[in-house]
Motif scaffolding. Structure first.
Motif, mmCIF file in Angstrom:
data_model
loop_
_atom_site.group_PDB
_atom_site.id
_atom_site.type_symbol
_atom_site.label_atom_id
_atom_site.label_comp_id
_atom_site.label_asym_id
_atom_site.label_seq_id
_atom_site.Cartn_x
_atom_site.Cartn_y
_atom_site.Cartn_z
ATOM 1 N N LEU A 13 -14.393 7.231 3.080
ATOM 2 C CA LEU A 13 -13.344 7.782 2.208
ATOM 3 C C LEU A 13 -11.956 7.519 2.798
ATOM 4 C CD1 LEU A 13 -12.433 9.579 -0.209
ATOM 5 C CD2 LEU A 13 -12.604 11.541 1.339
ATOM 6 N N GLY A 14 -11.836 7.740 4.106
ATOM 7 C CA GLY A 14 -10.544 7.537 4.772
ATOM 8 C C GLY A 14 -10.079 6.095 4.666
ATOM 9 N N GLU A 15 -11.011 5.153 4.773
ATOM 10 C CA GLU A 15 -10.640 3.734 4.677
ATOM 11 C C GLU A 15 -10.191 3.400 3.251
ATOM 12 O OE1 GLU A 15 -10.252 1.438 7.141
ATOM 13 O OE2 GLU A 15 -10.733 2.980 8.601
ATOM 14 N N GLU A 16 -10.815 4.058 2.254
ATOM 15 C CA GLU A 16 -10.346 3.826 0.870
ATOM 16 C C GLU A 16 -8.936 4.368 0.697
ATOM 17 O OE1 GLU A 16 -12.821 4.644 -2.578
ATOM 18 O OE2 GLU A 16 -14.612 4.395 -1.327
ATOM 19 N N LEU A 17 -8.715 5.551 1.262
ATOM 20 C CA LEU A 17 -7.359 6.129 1.165
ATOM 21 C C LEU A 17 -6.361 5.253 1.915
ATOM 22 C CD1 LEU A 17 -8.337 9.886 1.554
ATOM 23 C CD2 LEU A 17 -7.196 8.872 -0.426
ATOM 24 N N GLY B 114 -6.463 2.055 2.212
ATOM 25 C CA GLY B 114 -6.159 0.927 1.328
ATOM 26 C C GLY B 114 -5.093 1.324 0.310
ATOM 27 N N LEU B 115 -5.242 2.511 -0.262
ATOM 28 C CA LEU B 115 -4.265 2.969 -1.261
ATOM 29 C C LEU B 115 -2.891 3.174 -0.615
ATOM 30 C CD1 LEU B 115 -6.363 5.633 -3.221
ATOM 31 C CD2 LEU B 115 -5.569 3.408 -4.052
ATOM 32 N N LEU B 116 -2.900 3.687 0.608
ATOM 33 C CA LEU B 116 -1.626 4.002 1.276
ATOM 34 C C LEU B 116 -0.874 2.750 1.735
ATOM 35 C CD1 LEU B 116 -2.883 7.062 3.332
ATOM 36 C CD2 LEU B 116 -0.876 7.107 1.834
ATOM 37 N N ARG C 56 2.480 -1.544 -3.978
ATOM 38 C CA ARG C 56 2.190 -1.358 -5.404
ATOM 39 C C ARG C 56 3.487 -1.135 -6.157
ATOM 40 N NH1 ARG C 56 -2.030 2.572 -5.670
ATOM 41 N NH2 ARG C 56 -1.374 3.427 -7.662
ATOM 42 N N GLU C 57 3.431 -1.360 -7.455
ATOM 43 C CA GLU C 57 4.659 -1.195 -8.248
ATOM 44 C C GLU C 57 5.048 0.260 -8.371
ATOM 45 O OE1 GLU C 57 4.870 -3.152 -12.052
ATOM 46 O OE2 GLU C 57 4.398 -5.064 -11.075
ATOM 47 N N GLU C 58 4.053 1.125 -8.607
ATOM 48 C CA GLU C 58 4.329 2.556 -8.760
ATOM 49 C C GLU C 58 4.776 3.130 -7.416
ATOM 50 O OE1 GLU C 58 0.739 4.721 -9.282
ATOM 51 O OE2 GLU C 58 1.742 6.529 -10.015
ATOM 52 N N THR C 59 5.865 3.876 -7.420
ATOM 53 C CA THR C 59 6.294 4.518 -6.176
ATOM 54 C C THR C 59 5.384 5.714 -5.914
ATOM 55 O OG1 THR C 59 8.545 3.935 -6.734
ATOM 56 C CG2 THR C 59 8.284 5.629 -5.048
ATOM 57 N N ILE C 60 4.842 5.795 -4.702
ATOM 58 C CA ILE C 60 4.010 6.962 -4.376
ATOM 59 C C ILE C 60 4.942 8.103 -3.952
ATOM 60 C CG2 ILE C 60 2.205 7.895 -2.864
ATOM 61 C CD1 ILE C 60 0.957 5.195 -2.701
ATOM 62 N N ASP C 61 4.785 9.231 -4.607
ATOM 63 C CA ASP C 61 5.567 10.416 -4.261
ATOM 64 C C ASP C 61 5.303 10.771 -2.786
ATOM 65 O OD1 ASP C 61 6.954 13.021 -5.257
ATOM 66 O OD2 ASP C 61 5.182 13.682 -4.135
ATOM 67 N N TYR C 62 6.350 11.145 -2.046
ATOM 68 C CA TYR C 62 6.187 11.371 -0.604
ATOM 69 C C TYR C 62 5.210 12.513 -0.297
ATOM 70 C CZ TYR C 62 10.181 8.240 0.120
ATOM 71 O OH TYR C 62 11.024 7.160 0.140
ATOM 72 N N MET C 63 5.217 13.533 -1.169
ATOM 73 C CA MET C 63 4.284 14.650 -0.943
ATOM 74 C C MET C 63 2.843 14.194 -1.225
ATOM 75 S SD MET C 63 3.894 17.674 0.167
ATOM 76 C CE MET C 63 5.561 18.323 0.298
ATOM 77 N N ALA C 64 2.694 13.343 -2.244
ATOM 78 C CA ALA C 64 1.355 12.796 -2.538
ATOM 79 C C ALA C 64 0.870 11.966 -1.344
ATOM 80 C CB ALA C 64 1.398 11.952 -3.805
ATOM 81 N N ALA D 202 1.398 -10.446 7.134
ATOM 82 C CA ALA D 202 2.372 -10.098 6.090
ATOM 83 C C ALA D 202 2.600 -8.585 6.103
ATOM 84 C CB ALA D 202 1.835 -10.520 4.736
ATOM 85 N N PRO D 203 3.830 -8.124 5.785
ATOM 86 C CA PRO D 203 4.106 -6.692 5.861
ATOM 87 C C PRO D 203 3.313 -5.861 4.843
ATOM 88 C CG PRO D 203 6.013 -7.900 4.977
ATOM 89 C CD PRO D 203 5.015 -8.907 5.403
ATOM 90 N N ASP D 204 2.784 -4.691 5.269
ATOM 91 C CA ASP D 204 2.138 -3.773 4.336
ATOM 92 C C ASP D 204 3.202 -2.839 3.745
ATOM 93 O OD1 ASP D 204 2.613 -1.667 6.131
ATOM 94 O OD2 ASP D 204 0.665 -1.890 7.099
ATOM 95 N N ARG D 205 2.756 -1.795 3.023
ATOM 96 C CA ARG D 205 3.712 -0.931 2.303
ATOM 97 C C ARG D 205 4.689 -0.232 3.259
ATOM 98 N NH1 ARG D 205 4.232 3.979 -0.210
ATOM 99 N NH2 ARG D 205 2.453 4.808 0.950
ATOM 100 N N PHE D 206 4.236 0.057 4.499
ATOM 101 C CA PHE D 206 5.136 0.695 5.473
ATOM 102 C C PHE D 206 6.009 -0.341 6.166
ATOM 103 C CE2 PHE D 206 1.936 3.944 4.869
ATOM 104 C CZ PHE D 206 2.694 5.113 4.841
#
Ligand code: Z5A
Length: 207
Positions: free
Chosen positions: A45-49, A51-53, A57-65, A151-155
């Motif tokens: 589960l953590g590895e799936e999360l 991947g999402l983190l 992605r185009e949608e901005t992830i809310d910081y609290m989310a 290549a750079p990830d989302r962070f």
């Protein structure tokens, strides 16, 4: 005898993964059971999360989310991997843990540290790392090393100022908890960094 919980921290490219493997090899040679893991991640589960983190992605992830996803992964990781390993006496080596949340979500994202501390208490109870190795490096140097590799990830796509804030929070936490957080200068050649790590482990192996 209960195990020992070591975390490695620092900005991107400081050499956490490289040195985690170095520490694992040394502990295994000394006959310890070692569990190597990472955050976010460490369970299916953590590895799936993770991947999402990490995936841009185009949608901005809310910081609290983002914060809640990190702690959701952590709850699963603690209960499935870290706690059982420590209970059976293993040494757990974890690539990043909650100091990263204070540094990235608190410092980088500029979220208030109060909800981070509340979630830490809720998810971890009294569990904290026994030792945290903070590999410290000027931001530009760390990013250079990380970007040479992949290549750079989302962070990693964040700006230099973001990582300057992350680094400052890490250093503040080290100053506040010198008994737990050991700062290692990650700028010199790998052999020099690993000599500093050896000195730290020498003191531990007497335990
Ligand atoms: N994140 C978060 O926001 N909140 C949280 O609570 C947690 C995480 C837990 C994933 O982390 C992301 O999740 C992270 C923060 C966020 N942000 N990012 N990006 P990660 O740990 O998987 O990703 P990372 O920090 O990008 O790790 P990394 O890039 O894999 O870096 P590293 O493990 O520190 O470095 P390395 O791979 O060992 O080394 C990098 C390169 O430098 C490599 O080519 C080495 O051979 C070289 N290297 C290492 N040491 C040296 C020395 N001393 N000299 C020269 N070259 C060296």
């Amino acid at each position: 005898m209960p195990g020992f919980f070591i975390t490695l921290e620092g900005i991107e490219g400081v050499g956490k993964t490289t040195n985690l493997n170095y520490i694992r090899d040394r502990l295994e040679r000394a006959g310890r059971e070692v569990v190597v893991t990472r955050e976010p991640g460490g369970t299916p589960l953590g590895e799936e999360l993770r991947g999402l983190l990490l995936t841009p992605r185009e949608e901005t992830i809310d910081y609290m989310a983002e914060l809640l996803m990190i702690f959701a992964a952590r709850a699963q990781h603690l209960n499935q991997v870290i706690e059982p390993a420590l209970q059976r006496g293993a040494w757990v080596l974890c690539d990043r843990f909650t100091d990263a949340t204070f540094a990235y979500q608190g410092g980088g994202r500029q979220l208030d540290s109060a909800p981070v501390a509340q979630l830490e208490q809720l998810v971890q109870g009294e569990r904290r790392p026994d030792l945290t190795v903070l590999l410290d490096l000027p931001v530009v140097q760390g990013l250079e090393r990380a970007r040479k590799r992949s290549a750079p990830d989302r962070f990693e796509a964040e700006r230099v100022e973001f990582f300057e804030r992350v680094r400052q929070v890490y250093l503040q936490r080290a100053a506040a908890e010198p008994g737990r957080v050991h700062v290692i200068d990650a700028a010199p050649a790998l052999e020099v960094v690993q000599k500093q790590i050896d000195q730290l482990l020498d003191t531990l192996e007497k335990r």
